[in-house]
Write an enzyme that holds these catalytic residues in place. Structure first.
Site: not given
Lengths: 408, 408
Positions: A158, A184, A195, A281, A403, A408
Site C-alpha cells: 500500500t 507489506k 496492517t 510511513e 496520513n 484523497t
C-alpha cells in the site's frame, strides 16, 4: 539475538518461490489507478498451514475466510491477495466478495475452495469492485520465477516504498530446507498484528499443529515487537505454508533440528519485521530498542515497545536530539516493574544515563550517530535477567503528510 | 455532560485569585531565555489540599515534595512553580533543589516549609540552576489582582501557546463559593496525568479527605480523559487548595450541596482539560469523541480515549478526511467489549456508519465540517447504557516540528 546456528544460511536474492514447489504472480487488475494490486501464491501440493491474525475485534471479511481455512482444515494450497481495498466493514456483501475471490481462485487452479486463503489491504469501508478482480484472477499466471515473486511482493504493497523479501536455508535430515518470506507494512503497524501481511513459504515437512506453535513463538519476538503508530488494523495476518517437498522427516519439538528450524523461521520473521519498521510511513530511520536486566523477557519487550512507540522519542530521533529524558519517561510509564533509580541508557555506544541520572557525553557525537539510518537505544534496568528487543521508526513530517491525505 | 445546576455560574474573566484570600505572582527569573518562568500561588490561611499525581514510575523531585505535603499534612498554603526545567532524573541534587525551593518560599512568606508545595515543568535530566530561582523567590510579589494571576498563568507554560483559566461560582449555605483554575499542557498529555500542571483554588470550606475524593472522581472524567500523544510525564500534578474563607458549613458527601460543589469542580476541570487538549502541541483542532451505548461508562471512556488518541484518526482530522475506517478500527482495538456488527458513527451530525457498514453521505459537507476548530465524533455501540467523553487534538506537521527540535 538472531540465531547463527552453523547450518542456517541467509540466501540473498532468494524469495518466496525459492522453496521447492511454490509459484507466484502479481499484476495490475484495476483496483488501484496504476500500481500492481492483485497477487497469488500457489503450492504444487496442499501445504500444511499456520497463521496469526489481528487482535482487533473488527475483522475484515478476507481475514475471516483465511482464519477458517487455517483453523478448520490446517491445509492451504494457494492464497489470493489484493491491495487498494481492505474489504473491511463491508458487511454481508464483503463476505460474499471474499468468498467469491476464494471460489474463483479455486476454480482457476482446479482445487477445493477450502484450500484457498484470501488477504486484502487498503482502504476500510468501501465495497470491493469485483469485476477487475474476477477478471484478474483468470489472467494471473503463477510461475516459480524470481520476476513472478517480485511482482507478488509489489502487488501486496500500500504505502510501502520498497518490497520486503528474505530467505534462509538449513539442513535437516540431510535435506536442504528453504524458508522464505515477503511482507507489506507500513502504517497501523503495532503489536498483535497491524496492517501487515506476511507470507512465508517453506518446503519443510511439518504438521500444522507444530508449525502453528513455532509461528506463535516467533511472532511475539518479531512481528509483534514492531510498532509504527500504535494503530492495529482489521486485516493483518501472517501465514506460513509448509508443503513438505524437501522430504525431511516430519518436524516436531522432539526432532533434533527443531530449534534450528524455529530459529530459521525467526530469522525470516525478524528480517521482515525490521524491514516493515524501517519502511514505516514517512520513516527516515529504523530504531531498535534493546532492554536488558528486566524482571523477565516479557517485561523487557514491553518496555522496549513502549520506548520505541513513544511519539516524543520518535520525533526526537527524527530531529537527531539525544533527548534521553523522553526515553526514561517512557520506561517509567511502560507499566513494567522497574526500579526508578538503577537505569542505564545508551544511545549507540554512548552512555547518557547511569543510575537514572545524567552523565556527561558529547552532544556532537550523538548528533552524528543519530543521523545514521539505523539507531540503537539500549536500556539496562539492572534488576534481573530479562532481555527484549523492539523495532520502530522515527515520526516525521511525511507521516503526517501521508496520513492526512490518504484517501484523497 | 457538563452540569448546569441552576446555581452554578461560569464567571468569565475570573481566575485563581478570585476566590477569597488567594494571591499570585509570576515573573522571569532567568531559567528560560526571555519568557516568564517562576510563579507563586499563596493563600492567606493554610488551605486544605488535595492532589492527583503522575502514574509514571519515574517521578520528578518537586512532585515527590508536593505529594508529601498533600498526603502527610493535608494542608498547603503556597506553591512555587518553575518552567523551563522539570527537575526530573536529577538524583539527590534534584531533591536538594526542590527542598531548597520549598524552604526559601517558606522563609519569604514566614510559614512552615511543610505548607509549601513545589512544581516544575520543562526539560528532563538537567540539573536546576538555583541562583536565579532563589533570587526570584525573593522578588516575587503575590497580589490578589488579575494581572498577577495572568503572570502566574504565563510563567507555568512550556510549549503552550495560550494561558488557560476558568472560574465558576455557586451558592452554598447562603454563601457565594468560587472555584477557579489554571493549567498548562501541552505535549506528553495523556491519561493519568501528563506534563500537565493544574492549580485550582476555592474559598469553600471542605476537609482534605472529601476534597481528595471529589478531585479523584472529577479527574477521571476530565484531566484523565484527554490525550495529546500518549506520553505520560514525570511531573504532572493537579492540586486543589480550599481555604474555607467563604464561610460555608464544611462540605461532606452528606451536605445537600455536595453534588453541586463536585459539579462546579468538574466544570473547572473539564474546561481546563479541553483547553489543554485544544492547545496540544501543533494542534489546529480540538477533537471531542463521545461514546454511547457501551457496556459501562468506564468502557465508553476507554473507547473514546482510544479513538481520540489514534494517530491515524488525528492525522485524518488534520487533513479533513472523513476516514471513518480508522475510527472503527480504533474502536475495535480499544480492548473494550464490543459487538463488531452494531456500531454507528457520526462525524458532526452526519451519520457515516450504521450497523458497522458504510452509509452514503456528502463528502463535501464533512470536509466543510472538519475544517471547524472543534470537531465531534459520536460512536454508538448499541450494547448498553455506558457513556463517555474524551478530548484530544489533531496530529500536524507542527507537532513533529516542535518535538524534533525541543531541546535545540
Amino acid at each position: 539475538m538472531k540465531t547463527t546456528a552453523i547450518n542456517i544460511k541467509h540466501i540473498s536474492g532468494n524469495n518466496i518461490v525459492s522453496p521447492i514447489g511454490f509459484k507466484a504472480a502479481g499484476m495490475h487488475c484495476g483496483i488501484k489507478h496504476k500500481k500492481n494490486d492483485l497477487a497469488i501464491l500457489v503450492s504444487e501440493v496442499p501445504a500444511n498451514v499456520a497463521g496469526v491474525f489481528t487482535t482487533n475485534v473488527i475483522q475484515a471479511a478476507p481475514l475471516l475466510v483465511t482464519k477458517d481455512v487455517v483453523q478448520q482444515t490446517g491445509k492451504m494450497q494457494a492464497i489470493i491477495v489484493n491491495s487498494g481495498n481492505a474489504n473491511a466493514c463491508t458487511g454481508k456483501q464483503g463476505m460474499k466478495d471474499a468468498y467469491l475471490m476464494q471460489e474463483k481462485t479455486a476454480e482457476k487452479l482446479g482445487i477445493a475452495p477450502e484450500l484457498v486463503g484470501v488477504a486484502s489491504t487498503g482502504v476500510i469501508g468501501e465495497q470491493m469492485r469485483m469485476e477487475p478482480i474476477v477478471k484478474g484472477i483468470q489472467e494471473l499466471a503463477p510461475a516459480a520465477k524470481l520476476e513472478s515473486s517480485i511482482l507478488f511482493s509489489q502487488a501486496i504493497l500500500t504505502t510501502d516504498t520498497v518490497t520486503k523479501n528474505t530467505a534462509y536455508s538449513l539442513t535437516i535430515d540431510g535435506k536442504t530446507i528453504t524458508i522464505a518470506g515477503t511482507a507489506k507494512g507500513s502504517g497501523m503497524i503495532e503489536p498483535n498484528m497491524a496492517t501487515m501481511l506476511g507470507f512465508i513459504t517453506t518446503d519443510a515437512n511439518i504438521e500444522s499443529i507444530h508449525l502453528q506453535g513455532a509461528l506463535k513463538t516467533v511472532t511475539d519476538l518479531t512481528f509483534n515487537s514492531i510498532t509504527v503508530d500504535g494503530d492495529t488494523s482489521t486485516n493483518d495476518m501472517v501465514v506460513v505454508m509448509a508443503n513438505g517437498m524437501a522430504g525431511n522427516d516430519s518436524l516436531t519439538p522432539a526432532h533434533p533440528d527443531w530449534e534450528a528450524f524455529v530459529a530459521a523461521l525467526q530469522n525470516v520473521s525478524q528480517d521482515l519485521a525490521k524491514m516493515i519498521a524501517k519502511d514505516g510511513e514517512g520513516a527516515t530511520k529504523l530504531i531498535e530498542v534493546e532492554v536488558k536486566g528486566a524482571v523477565s523477557d516479557i517485561e523487557a519487550r514491553k518496555i522496549a515497545k513502549t520506548v520505541v512507540g513513544s511519539p516524543l522519542v520518535k520525533t526526537a530521533v527524527f530531529g537527531t536530539d539525544a533527548n534521553w529524558g523522553r526515553i526514561i519517561a517512557a520506561v517509567g510509564y511502560s507499566g513494567a516493574t522497574i526500579d526508578p533509580n538503577t537505569i542505564t541508557i545508551e544511545i549507540g555506544t554512548t552512555k547518557v544515563v547511569e543510575n537514572s541520572e545524567p552523565v556527561h557525553f558529547s552532544e556532537d557525537d550523538i548528533i552524528l550517530y543519530l543521523k545514521q539510518p539505523e539507531v540503537k537505544i539500549v536500556v539496562d534496568l539492572h534488576q534481573g535477567n530479562g532481555n527484549g528487543l523492539a523495532w520502530g521508526c522515527d515520526l516525521t513530517y511525511d507521516y503526517v503528510q501521508i496520513n492526512a491525505t490518504y484517501r484523497t
